[in-house]
Design a protein around this motif. Structure first.
Motif, PDB file in Angstrom:
ATOM      1  N   ARG A  58       0.685  -1.251  -0.137  1.00 52.49           N
ATOM      2  CA  ARG A  58      -0.208  -0.085  -0.141  1.00 52.49           C
ATOM      3  C   ARG A  58       0.873   1.252  -0.327  1.00 52.49           C
ATOM      4  N   LYS A  59       2.077   1.376   0.875  1.00 48.34           N
ATOM      5  CA  LYS A  59       2.742   2.539   0.384  1.00 48.34           C
ATOM      6  C   LYS A  59       3.295   2.566  -0.326  1.00 48.34           C
ATOM      7  N   LEU A  60       3.863   1.320  -1.062  1.00 43.77           N
ATOM      8  CA  LEU A  60       4.481   1.735  -2.173  1.00 43.77           C
ATOM      9  C   LEU A  60       3.614   2.093  -3.505  1.00 43.77           C
ATOM     10  N   ASP A 100      12.101  -9.453  -6.758  1.00 43.84           N
ATOM     11  CA  ASP A 100      11.924  -8.426  -5.855  1.00 43.84           C
ATOM     12  C   ASP A 100      10.870  -8.970  -4.732  1.00 43.84           C
ATOM     13  N   PHE A 101      11.029  -8.326  -3.796  1.00 42.73           N
ATOM     14  CA  PHE A 101       9.678  -8.470  -2.814  1.00 42.73           C
ATOM     15  C   PHE A 101       9.466  -7.455  -2.554  1.00 42.73           C
ATOM     16  N   VAL A 102       8.487  -7.181  -1.552  1.00 42.09           N
ATOM     17  CA  VAL A 102       8.083  -5.737  -1.252  1.00 42.09           C
ATOM     18  C   VAL A 102       8.948  -5.275   0.293  1.00 42.09           C
ATOM     19  N   GLY A 130      -3.372   2.169  -3.832  1.00 45.70           N
ATOM     20  CA  GLY A 130      -2.750   1.626  -2.592  1.00 45.70           C
ATOM     21  C   GLY A 130      -4.356   1.093  -2.159  1.00 45.70           C
ATOM     22  N   THR A 131      -5.388   1.541  -2.354  1.00 45.81           N
ATOM     23  CA  THR A 131      -6.582   0.703  -1.895  1.00 45.81           C
ATOM     24  C   THR A 131      -6.810  -0.220  -1.781  1.00 45.81           C
ATOM     25  N   SER A 132      -6.258  -0.408  -3.093  1.00 47.95           N
ATOM     26  CA  SER A 132      -6.882  -1.965  -3.921  1.00 47.95           C
ATOM     27  C   SER A 132      -6.167  -3.156  -3.196  1.00 47.95           C
ATOM     28  N   VAL A 133      -5.043  -3.088  -2.039  1.00 47.37           N
ATOM     29  CA  VAL A 133      -4.344  -4.208  -1.498  1.00 47.37           C
ATOM     30  C   VAL A 133      -5.628  -3.792  -0.001  1.00 47.37           C
TER      31      VAL A 133
END
Length: 225
Positions: free
Chosen positions: A64-66, A207-209, A72-75
């Protein structure tokens, strides 16, 4: 390689042959596939939460931050495992609040049956080749780490996502025109974005978040891109 997204018909996958990037689309039985991996499937990227904690998942917060607002609201915050057996949103939210200190959104409850279907089938061994992704994070990475401008349900949002995917998968327009019943245009694009990440995983470019966490079953909670 393949990317998978949930849809009205069940689960749709966008499959990519590695050497020539030939693509195909079909509705699949995802739990059966996880229980018996096809010999030709190297990596599988799945748009659904994997790894369920009795608390907030760091990967949801970081995704969401990224993405920032409004993407971000879709997460959605993933539910705890115990909430997946609830029959109503009120019951699921109460269980989730008891376990995690927060309620459960209608959106997360709406995909609860899909989360449970996957959670019942997947094992830590599967995670040697099957990974969680979020399409909006995939599109963010594909768009030089910039979030999409428009909502995916809008025509402008559909077009900006298709514009990013078309150079990679030239036949995606044909797939959209002949997609199976119960598969929305946005479902197919999300599965294709996941497939792009599956290719990145295979090439060791992904990569991962944030640092992965582990749940009580030993499942990794991480969002890859």
């Amino acid at each position: 390689m393949a990317g998978v997204d949930g849809c009205r018909a069940g689960w749709v996958w966008f499959k990519v042959e590695v050497t020539f990037l030939a693509t195909s689309v079909e509705v699949i039985d995802l739990p059966a596939l996880l229980r018996k991996r096809p010999d030709d499937l190297a990596r599988l990227a799945i748009d659904i939460p994997i790894g369920l904690l009795d608390g907030s998942r760091a990967c949801d917060k970081e995704a969401r931050k990224l993405l920032g607002q409004p993407r971000g609201t879709s997460v959605f915050a993933a539910p705890c495992r115990a909430a997946l057996t609830a029959k109503t949103h009120a019951e699921a939210s109460a269980i989730n609040r008891q376990k995690t200190g927060r309620g459960l959104s209608q959106q997360a409850f709406g995909i609860g049956s899909k989360i449970k279907e996957l959670d019942d089938a997947i094992t830590p061994e599967c995670q040697q080749w099957a990974f969680e992704v979020h399409p909006e994070v995939c599109f963010w990475a594909l768009n030089q780490q910039r979030p999409m401008i428009h909502n995916k349900k809008k025509e402008a949002g559909f077009n900006e996502r298709l514009h990013l995917l078309s150079p990679i998968f030239p036949k995606i327009g044909q797939h959209l025109g002949s997609r199976p019943p119960g598969v929305g245009k946005d479902d197919l694009l999300d599965a294709a974005a996941a497939a792009w990440t599956a290719l990145r995983l295979h090439r060791k470019e992904a990569d991962f978040v944030c640092t992965p966490e582990r749940d009580e079953k030993g499942m990794e909670a991480a969002i890859y891109y």
